[in-house]
Design an enzyme around this catalytic site. Structure first.
Site, PDB file in Angstrom:
ATOM      1  N   SER A   1       0.832  -1.196   0.000  1.00  0.00           N
ATOM      2  CA  SER A   1       0.000   0.000   0.000  1.00  0.00           C
ATOM      3  C   SER A   1       0.875   1.257   0.000  1.00  0.00           C
ATOM      4  O   SER A   1       1.681   1.453  -0.918  1.00  0.00           O
ATOM      5  CB  SER A   1      -0.965  -0.046   1.185  1.00  0.00           C
ATOM      6  OG  SER A   1      -1.970   0.914   1.048  1.00  0.00           O
TER       7      SER A   1
ATOM      8  N   GLU B   1      -9.571  -3.927  -6.027  1.00  0.00           N
ATOM      9  CA  GLU B   1      -9.117  -2.852  -5.135  1.00  0.00           C
ATOM     10  C   GLU B   1      -9.173  -1.505  -5.843  1.00  0.00           C
ATOM     11  O   GLU B   1      -9.099  -1.432  -7.071  1.00  0.00           O
ATOM     12  CB  GLU B   1      -7.728  -3.134  -4.583  1.00  0.00           C
ATOM     13  CG  GLU B   1      -6.595  -3.174  -5.577  1.00  0.00           C
ATOM     14  CD  GLU B   1      -5.273  -3.392  -4.859  1.00  0.00           C
ATOM     15  OE1 GLU B   1      -4.835  -2.467  -4.165  1.00  0.00           O
ATOM     16  OE2 GLU B   1      -4.708  -4.485  -4.989  1.00  0.00           O
TER      17      GLU B   1
ATOM     18  N   HIS C   1      -7.909  -4.728  -1.658  1.00  0.00           N
ATOM     19  CA  HIS C   1      -6.625  -4.167  -1.274  1.00  0.00           C
ATOM     20  C   HIS C   1      -5.973  -4.963  -0.148  1.00  0.00           C
ATOM     21  O   HIS C   1      -6.606  -5.267   0.854  1.00  0.00           O
ATOM     22  CB  HIS C   1      -6.835  -2.715  -0.834  1.00  0.00           C
ATOM     23  CG  HIS C   1      -5.580  -1.966  -0.550  1.00  0.00           C
ATOM     24  ND1 HIS C   1      -4.651  -1.691  -1.519  1.00  0.00           N
ATOM     25  CD2 HIS C   1      -5.091  -1.440   0.594  1.00  0.00           C
ATOM     26  CE1 HIS C   1      -3.652  -1.007  -0.989  1.00  0.00           C
ATOM     27  NE2 HIS C   1      -3.883  -0.855   0.298  1.00  0.00           N
TER      28      HIS C   1
END
Length: 192
Positions: A41, A134, A164
């Site tokens: 991320s 995502e 995600h």
């Protein structure tokens, strides 16, 4: 590394801390060809930015960079930012707020902030993983496509229907088990 976080610490605090951690490893004799930098991320963003900063400073580069669902564009581009909100635990409004915090005095188009705008020449291979459900999916896919079009050794593996950071499910679902196993295989191929 326990790097500084937003909102208290905007860019480039995180990158400075990542560079310090990397320099610490090298100073203790760890060979760069034995290192793999991995982040997920925002940490995937930081991984890519670290590679760029090391290259630009003429520092030794690791064997491989890995981005798990990396945030490649803090401008939050791509239709998946809205189209996949119903399937993901991250929402566009959250990503927009994080971008504001990160870019307090920085240009969101700076390649060290948004690696999607970077020239990847001279970087080690990059391996990416993403789920096609995502919100970051389109920007990750665009980053990988641009990298490959410019001749960089970039690989993107995509899992259908995954949101995600689905890798965080560990052994709980087959997709995360497969993604983590594949990650291990890729690292083993790049580190002697």
């Amino acid at each position: 590394p326990d790097y500084r976080l937003i909102p208290e610490h905007p860019f480039p605090a995180q990158l400075d801390d990542a560079r310090a951690a990397y320099a610490w490893l090298l100073a203790r004799g760890v060979q760069p060809e034995r290192l793999v930098v991995i982040g997920d991320s925002a940490g995937g963003n930081l991984t890519l930015a670290l590679l760029l900063a090391l290259r630009d400073a003429g520092e030794p580069l690791p064997a491989l960079g890995v981005g798990i669902a990396p945030w490649t564009d803090v401008g939050n581009s791509g239709a998946s930012m809205r189209d996949n909100e119903a399937y993901d635990w991250v929402e566009k409004r959250m990503a927009d707020r994080w971008a504001e915090w990160l870019c307090r005095d920085a240009d969101p188009r700076d390649p060290l902030v948004s690696p999607i705008h970077a020239n990847l020449q001279g970087l080690p291979p990059i391996y990416l993983q993403a789920g096609d459900a995502e919100i970051l999916y389109d920007m990750i896919r665009a980053f990988a496509a641009q990298a490959r079009a410019r001749g960089h050794d970039t690989t993107l593996d995509v899992w259908p229907g995954m949101n995600h950071d689905f890798q965080a499910f560990g052994d709980a679902i087959p997709e995360s088990r497969e993604a983590l196993a594949r990650l291990g295989e890729v690292v083993a191929r790049h580190v002697p």
